[in-house]
Design an enzyme around this catalytic site. Structure first.
Site, PDB file in Angstrom:
ATOM      1  N   HIS A 241       0.820  -1.213   0.000  1.00 61.72           N
ATOM      2  CA  HIS A 241       0.000   0.000   0.000  1.00 61.72           C
ATOM      3  C   HIS A 241       0.851   1.259   0.000  1.00 61.72           C
ATOM      4  CE1 HIS A 241      -4.132  -0.906   0.103  1.00 61.72           C
ATOM      5  NE2 HIS A 241      -4.044  -1.756   1.096  1.00 61.72           N
ATOM      6  N   CYS A 561      -5.139  -4.336 -29.155  1.00 61.93           N
ATOM      7  CA  CYS A 561      -5.069  -4.222 -27.700  1.00 61.93           C
ATOM      8  C   CYS A 561      -3.919  -5.029 -27.107  1.00 61.93           C
ATOM      9  CB  CYS A 561      -6.389  -4.616 -27.044  1.00 61.93           C
ATOM     10  SG  CYS A 561      -6.856  -6.309 -27.386  1.00 61.93           S
TER      11      CYS A 561
HETATM   12  C1  PEP Z   1      -3.533 -10.650 -26.443  1.00 64.11           C
HETATM   13  O1  PEP Z   1      -3.466 -11.869 -26.523  1.00 64.11           O
HETATM   14  O2  PEP Z   1      -2.863  -9.868 -27.155  1.00 64.11           O
HETATM   15  C2  PEP Z   1      -4.414 -10.023 -25.426  1.00 64.11           C
HETATM   16  C3  PEP Z   1      -4.608  -8.729 -25.419  1.00 64.11           C
HETATM   17  O3  PEP Z   1      -5.002 -10.848 -24.510  1.00 64.11           O
HETATM   18  P1  PEP Z   1      -4.248 -11.377 -23.192  1.00 64.11           P
HETATM   19  O4  PEP Z   1      -2.923 -10.633 -23.127  1.00 64.11           O
HETATM   20  O5  PEP Z   1      -5.140 -11.075 -22.047  1.00 64.11           O
HETATM   21  O6  PEP Z   1      -4.112 -12.816 -23.484  1.00 64.11           O
END
Ligand code: PEP
Ligand code: MG
Length: 629
Positions: A241, A561
């Protein structure tokens, strides 16, 4: 110590969902002496809050609270219980005062620290801790302070046992923090019972470096970040923390610096480097010059980033880009707005299922999703349904028999992601119901993991619509139109059938972490083959290009992502391929936004053409690093 940015590495970044907790302890070493004063000494510890600062050392110590009385007579039960109640009352007053004092801190710091102080206050309300301590006084004739210690230790032990059984590092850290909270409130009660004085920050000179054996998280509420240069302590780690609080205050800090308290003398100067985790006591002239440069560079970068927070993610030629954050654990929530991200592009819901014996029901999940959707105040949230499998181990699923105790086969190629959810519709349905109910409160999208076949999207949509009908029958409100149902493109199979999938799914999120792993047949957590994990391999880039073009052809939104998107050097290529939406870890948002604002779409398109003509990963890397004309 010069902090001019080295080129961002293009090789494999560390996996985001595997946070390693550092256990390295500090060591002291003596370097060259500065003229006439004490020699320079370098200590290393755990960097917990970024930034570099220089200031006079201010050491504070706190004598431990001594428990001298352990047992009481039966005749003293009433008096001892009254002592305990008085200490509870006093502790509550102190914490309430601290809570009120938080309003002087920056808003982001308040958001981080207030819940902890509230948790302390709750623990000394009508809680198990208070009931247990009272019982120990009346039934086992322990003194109030011994009763508090025994009860808090017993509770902390139970929590630590749960932590030891937790599979995920994040869950383990969060339970360890909870055990520490219990012990901390116990120490406060004992301090008040034994009238041991609390650490005082009175006399802390402006611009000082605070050195202590340990700092309690609540101390953070007493510190004025605008007057404090840095913090160094002997105890503590990156996940505690105190570290979270210091980060929230934005004060450069290094914890776990062994031997520092012993070494400091009045009049000492220290350099705190919260990036590398070093403390230099009495820096030589050369060290000081380098440190001053580092201070200026860091301050400039911070200023640039805070200006960026308010600026739109827009290219030089006015093309808007969607820049969102990935959310893995709730503690990251305040960082999202701080970083200037607009919404959450990937909410990994796995953490909700971890570190528990049973799978969370619809109500528990609804509360969690509601919290996140509301915290985003109208910015969109993409919630990915449970992505179990591969390296993601979830005990609750094992204990409820949803998945086997140990995978017999290669787990990366087994029953994972959407396959598991379709096999266990009850699990899928309760999660979808919880998401749909939370979606009434703000723009939400639903994301399916590990899709490889069109039939999986169709089957998932059927279940989705069945859940909608069921919710409506139950009289629940459901958003109209329904939240879009999209898919992760994270296997070569899905990337290569992206044209067919784009007709079924409402949007694509390209997960480059798994896409690179499956394309190259490399597990990047396996040190033997990790160097072969190369997201710049033309095979990976071609799959990204193929999937992106498939989505754009039918005007379906597509984003990236995976970790690749967090590297600003990838951005011109991605923009050139037609991508306009990215979701990255919150800490990477400012640097990606900076890259967006420096890009020109026409140039990016030409650049992407050149990159995609290459078949040699080294040449691609050279192009991205700007080493090739
Ligand atoms: C990925 O596989 O790029 C992704 C974003 O999912 P994770 O990292 O949660 O497997
Ligand atoms: Mg993945």
């Amino acid at each position: 110590m010069n902090r001019t940015d080295p080129p961002a590495p293009l090789g494999p970044p560390p996996p985001q969902h595997k946070r390693l907790s550092r256990s390295a302890r500090g060591t002291g070493s003596t370097g060259g002496a500065a003229a006439g004063i004490r020699p320079e000494q370098v200590f290393t510890g755990i960097p917990v809050s970024a930034g570099v600062s220089i200031g006079p050392v201010f050491g504070t110590t706190e004598a431990p609270a001594e428990i001298t009385k352990t047992k009481i007579l039966a005749a003293d039960i009433a008096a001892e219980s009254a002592r305990l109640d008085a200490a509870i009352l006093q502790s509550r007053k102190q914490l309430t005062k601290l809570r009120a004092r938080l309003t002087v801190l920056p808003e982001e710091s308040q958001a981080e620290i207030a819940p902890l102080i509230d948790a302390y206050i709750q623990m000394i309300g009508p809680s198990r801790l208070v009931r247990g301590a009272r019982r120990r006084v009346t039934e086992t004739l322990l003194s109030a302070e011994s009763a508090v210690m025994a009860e808090t230790e017993a509770i902390a032990e139970i929590i630590l046992q749960q932590a030891a059984a937790a599979h995920a590092g994040d869950e383990r850290s969060s339970l360890q923090r909870r055990a520490e909270e219990v012990r901390e409130i116990g120490r406060r009660l004992v301090r008040n019972l034994t009238r041991a004085p609390f650490r005082s920050f009175a006399g802390l000179p402006e611009g000082a470096v605070l050195v202590a054996e340990a700092l309690r998280p609540a101390d953070a509420a007493l510190l004025d970040p605008s007057r404090l240069a840095g913090v160094a302590t002997e105890e503590g780690g990156a996940d505690g923390h105190t570290a979270v609080m210091l980060r929230a205050l934005g004060v450069p800090a290094v914890l776990g610096v062994t031997g520092l308290v012993q070494a400091i003398r009045p009049g000492d100067i220290a350099v705190v480097d919260g990036i590398t985790g070093t403390i230099v006591l009495n820096p030589s002239a050369t060290t000081l010059t380098a440190a001053r440069r580092a201070v200026t560079a860091f301050a400039r970068e911070r200023q640039r980033f805070s200006r960026l927070r308010r600026l739109p993610a827009e290219t030089l030629d006015g093309e808007p880009v969607e820049l969102q954050a990935n959310l893995e654990i709730p503690i990251e929530l305040p960082l999202i707005a701080q970083a200037g991200a607009v919404g959450i592009g990937l909410f990994r819901s796995e953490f909700l299922f971890m570190n528990r014996e049973t799978v969370p029901d619809e109500a528990a999940q609804f509360e969690a999703y509601r919290g996140v959707v509301e915290a985003m105040s109208g910015d969109p949230v993409t919630i990915r349904v449970l992505d179990w499998g591969g390296e993601k181990d979830i005990e609750a699923l094992q204990s409820e028999g949803v998945v086997p105790e140990a995978a017999d086969h290669n787990p990366a190629l087994g029953m994972r992601g959407i396959r598991l959810l379709l096999r266990h519709p009850e699990l899928f349905e309760s999660q979808l119901a919880a998401i749909l109910r939370a979606a009434v409160l703000g723009p939400t999208r639903v994301l399916l993991p590990m899709v490889t076949r069109v039939s999986e999207v169709r089957a998932a949509r059927e279940i989705y619509e069945r859940v909608v009908r069921r919710l409506r029958r139950r009289g629940e409100r459901v958003p109209d139109p329904l939240p879009p149902l999209g898919i992760m493109i994270e296997t070569p199979g899905s990337a290569l059938s992206a044209d067919a999938l784009a007709l079924e799914a409402d949007f694509f999120a390209i997960g480059t972490n798994d896409l690179a792993m499956y394309t190259l047949a490399v597990d990047r957590t396996d040190a033997e083959v990790a160097p072969l994990y190369d997201p710049l391999h033309p095979a990976v880039l071609r799959l990204v290009q193929f999937a992106t073009e498939a989505a754009l052809r039918v005007r379906k939104p597509v984003s990236v992502c995976g970790e690749m998107a967090a590297n600003p050097r990838m951005l011109p290529l991605f923009l050139g391929l037609g991508l306009r939406s990215f979701s990255v870890t919150a800490a990477a948002v400012p640097r990606v936004k900076q890259a967006v604002r420096a890009a020109n779409i026409g140039d990016c398109i030409r650049f992407a053409r050149r990159v995609m003509e290459q078949s040699d990963p080294t040449l691609i890397q050279d192009l991205l690093l700007g080493h090739m004309p």
